[in-house]
Design an enzyme around this catalytic site. Sequence first.
Site, PDB file in Angstrom:
ATOM      1  CG  HIS A 209      -1.795   1.158   1.381  1.00 38.34           C
ATOM      2  ND1 HIS A 209      -3.116   1.136   1.005  1.00 38.34           N
ATOM      3  CD2 HIS A 209      -1.570   2.422   1.853  1.00 38.34           C
ATOM      4  CE1 HIS A 209      -3.672   2.318   1.226  1.00 38.34           C
ATOM      5  NE2 HIS A 209      -2.750   3.119   1.747  1.00 38.34           N
ATOM      6  CD  GLU A 210       1.638   3.595   3.602  1.00 41.77           C
ATOM      7  OE1 GLU A 210       1.852   4.666   2.976  1.00 41.77           O
ATOM      8  OE2 GLU A 210       0.601   3.394   4.274  1.00 41.77           O
TER       9      GLU A 210
ATOM     10  CG  HIS B 174       0.406   6.419  -0.563  1.00 43.93           C
ATOM     11  ND1 HIS B 174      -0.581   7.233  -1.074  1.00 43.93           N
ATOM     12  CD2 HIS B 174      -0.176   5.700   0.440  1.00 43.93           C
ATOM     13  CE1 HIS B 174      -1.710   7.022  -0.406  1.00 43.93           C
ATOM     14  NE2 HIS B 174      -1.489   6.101   0.515  1.00 43.93           N
TER      15      HIS B 174
ATOM     16  CD  GLU C 212      -5.566   5.571   0.367  1.00 43.31           C
ATOM     17  OE1 GLU C 212      -5.626   4.462   0.946  1.00 43.31           O
ATOM     18  OE2 GLU C 212      -4.678   6.418   0.621  1.00 43.31           O
TER      19      GLU C 212
END
Length: 493
Positions: free
Chosen positions: A258-259, A262, A288
């Site tokens: 997930h990170e 980003h 996001e």
Amino acid sequence: MSAYDDLMAYQRETEALAQIAGRLSWDQETVMPRGAAPQRADEMAAIEGVLHARRMNPRVGEWLERCEADPTLDAVARAQLRHIRRTFERTTRLPAALASELARVTSRAQGEWALARASDDFAAFAPTLERVVRLKQEEAAALADGGELYDALLDDYEPGATAEKLTAMFGALRPRLVALRERVLGSDRRAPRVSGEFDEAAQLAMSTELALAFGYDMEHGRIDKAVHPFSSGSGLDVRITTRTQPRDPFNCFYSTIHEVGHAAYEQGIDDAYALTPLGQGVSMGVHESQSRIYENQIGRGRAFTGWLFDRMRKRFGDFGIRSADDFHAAVNYVHPGFIRTEADEVHYNLHVLMRFDLERAMIDGDLAVADLPDAWNARSARDFGVEVDRPSNGCLQDVHWSVGLFGYFPTYTLGNVYAGCLHAALRRDVPDLDAALAEGDTRPATGWLREKVQRHGGLMKPREVIASACGFEPSETPLLDYLEAKFSGIYGL
């Protein structure tokens, strides 16, 4: 030099100082000694004062007027001016003393929240949260200029969005999400679970392997541990954090993916935009969309989990899962729970919708901080059928309110909506995607996202980025169709 050259030279210095402020925040959440918190609060207030003064410098207004009247400027320059104008006008409305006080209070509040969360003591944190809410209400009043308070805060994270528009979108999401949830939980099929304990060092090693598999550039980044995983920075220095749990390796692995989503967005922006307003993600909703499509549509898809299953067996041995299909079901296990960041795709947006309603009520003055735990617990019982047993599983679980991020939560669901649209377009444009993902090769997917979304940075407005990438206007329908197809297959609906 032209007025535009002068303005951009000044702006690059401002952007560089903002990056330094971000690095202080990263340090505070990773390696800063606990006892340094009071000094760090003063440091954050000081640098925020400098940034505030630069952003509202009358010279910026003069340069903007001269530049905006220049017919020779191209689309990139016009986009730069759009961002600088917006920041200038918002900053001018916000008193400098309030900006510095917000930075000071929220810096200290972050540490106080962490202590309260660890000791499950909401009462100890409530006075601090009340102060944060009062300051955010003051900020909203200054920025709103007579308009809706919550919209003024939301605009920091998703320019152009309003609570009214989001409420309509969320209202369209909720019925199908709730119906899907009821069908899944009512199914006779149960997803298997991993068993055993997973060594932290091995989890972190696997985490790094996953980060590299998704294209994270470790020459310009690093992975550290934090209570709440996050990504920080842009340009040549983009850092991420993750966390570990001995019996739940997916928490670490999917937090990392997930990170990385980003971070990949920031690392993928055109180098020519570095240290300018275009050199960072255009909004948190678009940001996001990248983290969620990396984590869910790609990372939790059947093709990639098949590869991950083999990698985990080689690294950890037997962990109670017998087949790649069972592993895919385990990764996508649906269950009602307390924690947003650990929620499955079916429940996740219901968590966000709850926070959206609660934080709007606090900012509008309809919900007192003292009443937050009861309001949270009642909503949790209604939405998830679970009784909150302690504050760390309830209103103390997220860091956002302690650091003043009111208006941020709805961008998580907006990002999911955008990710659903991008996934539909990706599948249309790259029909053989699963063959690559089954080999652990994410490049066809991440390359498409870099070309269609990431490289543009702030060049376009948020919805324009998604519409341009997809070839259609964003809506909630692709996300809902994806969720229903995926979980109907897993749970035999």
